[in-house]
Write a protein that holds these residues in place. Structure first.
Motif, PDB file in Angstrom:
ATOM      1  N   GLY A 129       0.798  -1.219   0.000  1.00 46.85           N
ATOM      2  CA  GLY A 129       0.000   0.000   0.000  1.00 46.85           C
ATOM      3  C   GLY A 129       0.831   1.269   0.000  1.00 46.85           C
ATOM      4  O   GLY A 129       0.323   2.355   0.289  1.00 46.85           O
ATOM      5  N   ILE A 130       2.105   1.156  -0.368  1.00 49.67           N
ATOM      6  CA  ILE A 130       3.030   2.293  -0.355  1.00 49.67           C
ATOM      7  C   ILE A 130       3.190   2.849  -1.769  1.00 49.67           C
ATOM      8  O   ILE A 130       3.431   2.098  -2.721  1.00 49.67           O
ATOM      9  N   ILE A 131       3.086   4.156  -1.903  1.00 52.51           N
ATOM     10  CA  ILE A 131       3.236   4.817  -3.197  1.00 52.51           C
ATOM     11  C   ILE A 131       4.708   4.792  -3.603  1.00 52.51           C
ATOM     12  O   ILE A 131       5.565   5.342  -2.908  1.00 52.51           O
ATOM     13  N   GLN A 132       4.998   4.162  -4.740  1.00 52.05           N
ATOM     14  CA  GLN A 132       6.368   4.025  -5.228  1.00 52.05           C
ATOM     15  C   GLN A 132       6.705   4.993  -6.357  1.00 52.05           C
ATOM     16  O   GLN A 132       7.878   5.281  -6.596  1.00 52.05           O
ATOM     17  N   ALA A 133       5.694   5.452  -7.083  1.00 53.24           N
ATOM     18  CA  ALA A 133       5.938   6.378  -8.190  1.00 53.24           C
ATOM     19  C   ALA A 133       4.681   7.198  -8.407  1.00 53.24           C
ATOM     20  O   ALA A 133       3.566   6.744  -8.126  1.00 53.24           O
ATOM     21  N   MET A 134       4.883   8.409  -8.901  1.00 56.37           N
ATOM     22  CA  MET A 134       3.751   9.268  -9.236  1.00 56.37           C
ATOM     23  C   MET A 134       4.127  10.183 -10.384  1.00 56.37           C
ATOM     24  O   MET A 134       5.294  10.519 -10.569  1.00 56.37           O
ATOM     25  N   GLU A 135       3.103  10.537 -11.153  1.00 56.62           N
ATOM     26  CA  GLU A 135       3.273  11.462 -12.271  1.00 56.62           C
ATOM     27  C   GLU A 135       2.029  12.338 -12.306  1.00 56.62           C
ATOM     28  O   GLU A 135       0.912  11.829 -12.234  1.00 56.62           O
ATOM     29  N   ILE A 136       2.231  13.632 -12.419  1.00 54.34           N
ATOM     30  CA  ILE A 136       1.107  14.564 -12.511  1.00 54.34           C
ATOM     31  C   ILE A 136       1.377  15.494 -13.682  1.00 54.34           C
ATOM     32  O   ILE A 136       2.473  16.055 -13.800  1.00 54.34           O
ATOM     33  N   THR A 137       0.386  15.608 -14.565  1.00 50.54           N
ATOM     34  CA  THR A 137       0.544  16.471 -15.730  1.00 50.54           C
ATOM     35  C   THR A 137      -0.587  17.495 -15.777  1.00 50.54           C
ATOM     36  O   THR A 137      -1.645  17.305 -15.177  1.00 50.54           O
ATOM     37  N   ALA A 138      -0.363  18.567 -16.522  1.00 52.44           N
ATOM     38  CA  ALA A 138      -1.395  19.579 -16.742  1.00 52.44           C
ATOM     39  C   ALA A 138      -2.512  18.976 -17.590  1.00 52.44           C
ATOM     40  O   ALA A 138      -2.324  17.961 -18.274  1.00 52.44           O
ATOM     41  N   GLU A 139      -3.656  19.618 -17.555  1.00 56.20           N
ATOM     42  CA  GLU A 139      -4.844  19.070 -18.195  1.00 56.20           C
ATOM     43  C   GLU A 139      -4.658  18.719 -19.664  1.00 56.20           C
ATOM     44  O   GLU A 139      -5.167  17.718 -20.137  1.00 56.20           O
ATOM     45  N   GLY A 140      -3.913  19.502 -20.405  1.00 59.00           N
ATOM     46  CA  GLY A 140      -3.771  19.265 -21.831  1.00 59.00           C
ATOM     47  C   GLY A 140      -2.704  18.257 -22.221  1.00 59.00           C
ATOM     48  O   GLY A 140      -2.509  17.999 -23.397  1.00 59.00           O
ATOM     49  N   ILE A 141      -2.026  17.651 -21.235  1.00 59.21           N
ATOM     50  CA  ILE A 141      -0.922  16.738 -21.527  1.00 59.21           C
ATOM     51  C   ILE A 141      -1.332  15.317 -21.171  1.00 59.21           C
ATOM     52  O   ILE A 141      -1.423  14.944 -20.005  1.00 59.21           O
ATOM     53  N   GLY A 142      -1.563  14.500 -22.189  1.00 59.08           N
ATOM     54  CA  GLY A 142      -1.947  13.109 -21.982  1.00 59.08           C
ATOM     55  C   GLY A 142      -0.760  12.243 -21.594  1.00 59.08           C
ATOM     56  O   GLY A 142       0.378  12.533 -21.948  1.00 59.08           O
ATOM     57  N   ARG A 143      -1.069  11.185 -20.870  1.00 59.60           N
ATOM     58  CA  ARG A 143      -0.038  10.252 -20.411  1.00 59.60           C
ATOM     59  C   ARG A 143       0.080   9.062 -21.357  1.00 59.60           C
ATOM     60  O   ARG A 143      -0.792   8.814 -22.173  1.00 59.60           O
ATOM     61  N   ASP A 144       1.171   8.300 -21.208  1.00 60.17           N
ATOM     62  CA  ASP A 144       1.504   7.191 -22.099  1.00 60.17           C
ATOM     63  C   ASP A 144       1.530   5.893 -21.298  1.00 60.17           C
ATOM     64  O   ASP A 144       2.348   5.734 -20.387  1.00 60.17           O
ATOM     65  N   ALA A 145       0.655   4.949 -21.629  1.00 60.28           N
ATOM     66  CA  ALA A 145       0.580   3.673 -20.912  1.00 60.28           C
ATOM     67  C   ALA A 145       1.849   2.844 -21.074  1.00 60.28           C
ATOM     68  O   ALA A 145       2.198   2.077 -20.182  1.00 60.28           O
ATOM     69  N   ASP A 146       2.560   2.977 -22.200  1.00 61.04           N
ATOM     70  CA  ASP A 146       3.820   2.245 -22.363  1.00 61.04           C
ATOM     71  C   ASP A 146       4.823   2.663 -21.297  1.00 61.04           C
ATOM     72  O   ASP A 146       5.521   1.827 -20.724  1.00 61.04           O
ATOM     73  N   ASP A 147       4.899   3.968 -21.016  1.00 58.14           N
ATOM     74  CA  ASP A 147       5.822   4.438 -19.990  1.00 58.14           C
ATOM     75  C   ASP A 147       5.360   4.005 -18.605  1.00 58.14           C
ATOM     76  O   ASP A 147       6.178   3.677 -17.749  1.00 58.14           O
ATOM     77  N   LEU A 148       4.050   3.962 -18.386  1.00 56.14           N
ATOM     78  CA  LEU A 148       3.522   3.470 -17.116  1.00 56.14           C
ATOM     79  C   LEU A 148       3.953   2.018 -16.902  1.00 56.14           C
ATOM     80  O   LEU A 148       4.429   1.663 -15.820  1.00 56.14           O
ATOM     81  N   VAL A 149       3.827   1.190 -17.913  1.00 52.99           N
ATOM     82  CA  VAL A 149       4.230  -0.214 -17.802  1.00 52.99           C
ATOM     83  C   VAL A 149       5.726  -0.306 -17.511  1.00 52.99           C
ATOM     84  O   VAL A 149       6.160  -1.094 -16.660  1.00 52.99           O
ATOM     85  N   ARG A 150       6.517   0.508 -18.180  1.00 56.93           N
ATOM     86  CA  ARG A 150       7.972   0.502 -17.939  1.00 56.93           C
ATOM     87  C   ARG A 150       8.277   0.854 -16.486  1.00 56.93           C
ATOM     88  O   ARG A 150       9.100   0.200 -15.829  1.00 56.93           O
TER      89      ARG A 150
END
Length: 187
Positions: A129-150
């Protein structure tokens, strides 16, 4: 935003998953890897592209023992309506948590208080239950699932291999580093 290496706060919420309404709690997260994927709102523009991208990687994430929880301040009813109305959202098999009170969104410190909407925030949570990584972007910047998997692969590797760390752009199977006095200034 000092959430890295902290335990997620307790919560209970209603969610939509596989055509059903379910209750989800922080207790359901313990014992497995989890991704909390916050987004501003259903029936919007960038959000469905991101959620669809994660849906495309969901089977791979499941094979790694990772559960995905998307979260917005919409209700679980709205999630169902969106699921029924959008081909992109219809392919989602993971849990879509409704957070109309904003409790979970505030717990992860991604609430835009002036709007009642979540920022785009991604949190990788380990089986404790411990947070190991986080990413926060501005509203107009979409995230990439490939990088999430990495990043998940790297987090799992580091957990399973104490004393080793993953350098920038590390991919599964590549060389890692073993921090030591001998490496200082030599990388």
């Amino acid at each position: 935003m000092a959430l890295i290496n902290t335990e997620i706060k307790p919560f209970t919420a209603q969610a939509f998953r596989d055509g059903e309404f379910i209750e989800v709690s922080s207790d359901d997260v313990k014992g497995k890897w989890a991704v909390f994927f916050f987004y501003p709102a259903d029936f919007t523009f960038v959000c469905p592209t991101e959620l669809g991208d994660v849906a495309d990687k969901y089977e791979e994430l499941q094979s790694r023992g990772v559960e995905v929880y998307s979260v917005s301040t919409d209700t679980h009813f709205t999630h169902k309506a969106w699921h029924d109305a959008s081909d992109t959202i219809a392919k989602i098999k993971y849990t879509m948590i409704g957070d109309p009170t904003g409790e979970i969104t505030r717990n992860f410190d991604v609430m835009r208080e002036n709007m009642g909407l979540a920022d785009r925030g991604t949190f990788i949570v380990d089986p404790d239950g411990i947070i190991q990584a986080m990413e926060i972007t501005a509203e107009g910047i979409g995230r990439d699932a490939d990088d999430l998997v990495r990043k998940i692969k790297a987090a799992q590797y580091v957990r399973n291999n104490p004393g080793e760390v993953c350098p920038a752009k590390w991919k599964e199977g590549e060389e890692t580093l073993a921090p030591s006095l001998d490496l200082v200034g030599k990388i």
